[in-house]
Design a protein around this motif. Structure first.
Motif, PDB file in Angstrom:
ATOM      1  N   TYR A  55       0.822  -1.212   0.000  1.00  0.00           N
ATOM      2  CA  TYR A  55       0.000   0.000   0.000  1.00  0.00           C
ATOM      3  C   TYR A  55       0.857   1.262   0.000  1.00  0.00           C
ATOM      4  CZ  TYR A  55      -4.375  -2.515   0.612  1.00  0.00           C
ATOM      5  OH  TYR A  55      -5.466  -3.320   0.415  1.00  0.00           O
ATOM      6  N   LEU A  56       1.944   1.255   0.750  1.00  0.00           N
ATOM      7  CA  LEU A  56       2.804   2.434   0.772  1.00  0.00           C
ATOM      8  C   LEU A  56       3.445   2.678  -0.587  1.00  0.00           C
ATOM      9  CD1 LEU A  56       4.444   2.001   4.276  1.00  0.00           C
ATOM     10  CD2 LEU A  56       2.611   3.576   3.633  1.00  0.00           C
ATOM     11  N   GLU A  79       5.444  10.844   6.699  1.00  0.00           N
ATOM     12  CA  GLU A  79       6.259  12.045   6.828  1.00  0.00           C
ATOM     13  C   GLU A  79       7.011  12.351   5.545  1.00  0.00           C
ATOM     14  OE1 GLU A  79       8.811  11.544  10.185  1.00  0.00           O
ATOM     15  OE2 GLU A  79       7.135  11.479  11.602  1.00  0.00           O
ATOM     16  N   GLN A  80       7.475  11.315   4.848  1.00  0.00           N
ATOM     17  CA  GLN A  80       8.214  11.504   3.614  1.00  0.00           C
ATOM     18  C   GLN A  80       7.331  11.989   2.475  1.00  0.00           C
ATOM     19  OE1 GLN A  80      10.267   7.874   2.737  1.00  0.00           O
ATOM     20  NE2 GLN A  80      11.424   7.901   4.640  1.00  0.00           N
ATOM     21  N   GLY A  81       6.031  11.835   2.636  1.00  0.00           N
ATOM     22  CA  GLY A  81       5.079  12.323   1.648  1.00  0.00           C
ATOM     23  C   GLY A  81       4.983  11.411   0.494  1.00  0.00           C
ATOM     24  N   VAL A 133       1.062   6.565  -7.141  1.00  0.00           N
ATOM     25  CA  VAL A 133      -0.080   7.335  -7.654  1.00  0.00           C
ATOM     26  C   VAL A 133       0.069   8.831  -7.394  1.00  0.00           C
ATOM     27  CG1 VAL A 133      -1.646   5.382  -7.370  1.00  0.00           C
ATOM     28  CG2 VAL A 133      -1.574   7.152  -5.606  1.00  0.00           C
ATOM     29  N   ALA A 134       1.125   9.239  -6.710  1.00  0.00           N
ATOM     30  CA  ALA A 134       1.255  10.640  -6.286  1.00  0.00           C
ATOM     31  C   ALA A 134       1.110  11.633  -7.434  1.00  0.00           C
ATOM     32  CB  ALA A 134       2.587  10.843  -5.576  1.00  0.00           C
ATOM     33  N   ASP A 135       1.684  11.384  -8.572  1.00  0.00           N
ATOM     34  CA  ASP A 135       1.644  12.330  -9.699  1.00  0.00           C
ATOM     35  C   ASP A 135       0.819  11.801 -10.854  1.00  0.00           C
ATOM     36  OD1 ASP A 135       3.320  14.150  -8.368  1.00  0.00           O
ATOM     37  OD2 ASP A 135       5.094  13.006  -8.969  1.00  0.00           O
ATOM     38  N   THR A 136      -0.237  11.102 -10.547  1.00  0.00           N
ATOM     39  CA  THR A 136      -1.109  10.537 -11.574  1.00  0.00           C
ATOM     40  C   THR A 136      -2.544  11.001 -11.330  1.00  0.00           C
ATOM     41  OG1 THR A 136      -1.764   8.541 -10.384  1.00  0.00           O
ATOM     42  CG2 THR A 136       0.352   8.455 -11.554  1.00  0.00           C
ATOM     43  N   PRO A 137      -3.436  10.691 -12.257  1.00  0.00           N
ATOM     44  CA  PRO A 137      -4.843  11.019 -12.026  1.00  0.00           C
ATOM     45  C   PRO A 137      -5.441  10.306 -10.813  1.00  0.00           C
ATOM     46  CG  PRO A 137      -4.461  10.585 -14.356  1.00  0.00           C
ATOM     47  CD  PRO A 137      -3.200  10.229 -13.631  1.00  0.00           C
ATOM     48  N   LEU A 138      -4.778   9.291 -10.315  1.00  0.00           N
ATOM     49  CA  LEU A 138      -5.262   8.561  -9.138  1.00  0.00           C
ATOM     50  C   LEU A 138      -4.803   9.178  -7.825  1.00  0.00           C
ATOM     51  CD1 LEU A 138      -4.640   4.935 -10.429  1.00  0.00           C
ATOM     52  CD2 LEU A 138      -6.810   6.168 -10.329  1.00  0.00           C
ATOM     53  N   ALA A 139      -4.152  10.326  -7.896  1.00  0.00           N
ATOM     54  CA  ALA A 139      -3.616  10.958  -6.687  1.00  0.00           C
ATOM     55  C   ALA A 139      -4.704  11.265  -5.664  1.00  0.00           C
ATOM     56  CB  ALA A 139      -2.857  12.229  -7.054  1.00  0.00           C
ATOM     57  N   ASP A 140      -5.930  11.465  -6.119  1.00  0.00           N
ATOM     58  CA  ASP A 140      -7.028  11.723  -5.189  1.00  0.00           C
ATOM     59  C   ASP A 140      -7.276  10.546  -4.250  1.00  0.00           C
ATOM     60  OD1 ASP A 140      -7.351  14.155  -6.385  1.00  0.00           O
ATOM     61  OD2 ASP A 140      -9.081  13.554  -7.591  1.00  0.00           O
ATOM     62  N   ALA A 141      -6.893   9.351  -4.654  1.00  0.00           N
ATOM     63  CA  ALA A 141      -7.114   8.151  -3.838  1.00  0.00           C
ATOM     64  C   ALA A 141      -5.989   7.923  -2.835  1.00  0.00           C
ATOM     65  CB  ALA A 141      -7.254   6.932  -4.740  1.00  0.00           C
ATOM     66  N   ARG A 142      -4.971   8.774  -2.854  1.00  0.00           N
ATOM     67  CA  ARG A 142      -3.793   8.556  -2.015  1.00  0.00           C
ATOM     68  C   ARG A 142      -4.136   8.490  -0.526  1.00  0.00           C
ATOM     69  NH1 ARG A 142       0.806  11.242  -0.026  1.00  0.00           N
ATOM     70  NH2 ARG A 142       2.652   9.995  -0.397  1.00  0.00           N
TER      71      ARG A 142
END
Length: 110
Positions: free
Chosen positions: A41-42, A108-110, A48-57
């Motif tokens: 999961y991590l 923390e690392q984002g 997904v951070a820079d994709t269209p799925l970023a909203d699900a992060r």
């Protein structure tokens, strides 16, 4: 097909061992599995951070946290079992060894 057969055999062997060895073996390996799931999961959250799925992060990180909590619960169930140190040496998971760095560092690392 091969993986389905392989994991079915492994699951049935672990299930059968419950009747012979008691609770330790299935709880230990479930905890080890949960520890690996946290990593999955991590990693997914990072990918997904820079994709269209970023909203699900946020939901993905929440699922990682739930898996981490499951890992903690299962480890508590076997923490004082006499086989834990031996299994930890052989399988690399237990009271002093984890398969994941812990969720706090990753968040923390984002």
């Amino acid at each position: 097909r091969w993986l389905e057969w392989k994991y079915a055999v492994i699951g049935r062997c672990i299930g059968a061992s419950c009747h012979v060895l008691g609770y330790f073996l299935p709880i230990y390996f479930a905890g080890r599995l949960e520890s690996g799931n946290v990593n999955e999961y991590l990693l997914m959250a990072r990918l997904v951070a820079d994709t269209p799925l970023a909203d699900a992060r946020a939901e993905i990180l929440h699922m990682a946290q739930v898996e981490w909590e499951h890992e903690q619960t299962l480890l508590e169930a076997v923490h004082d079992h006499p086989w834990l140190p031996w299994f930890e040496r052989w399988f690399g998971w237990g009271a002093t060894q984890r398969l994941n760095p812990g969720i706090a560092e990753w968040v923390e690392q984002g």
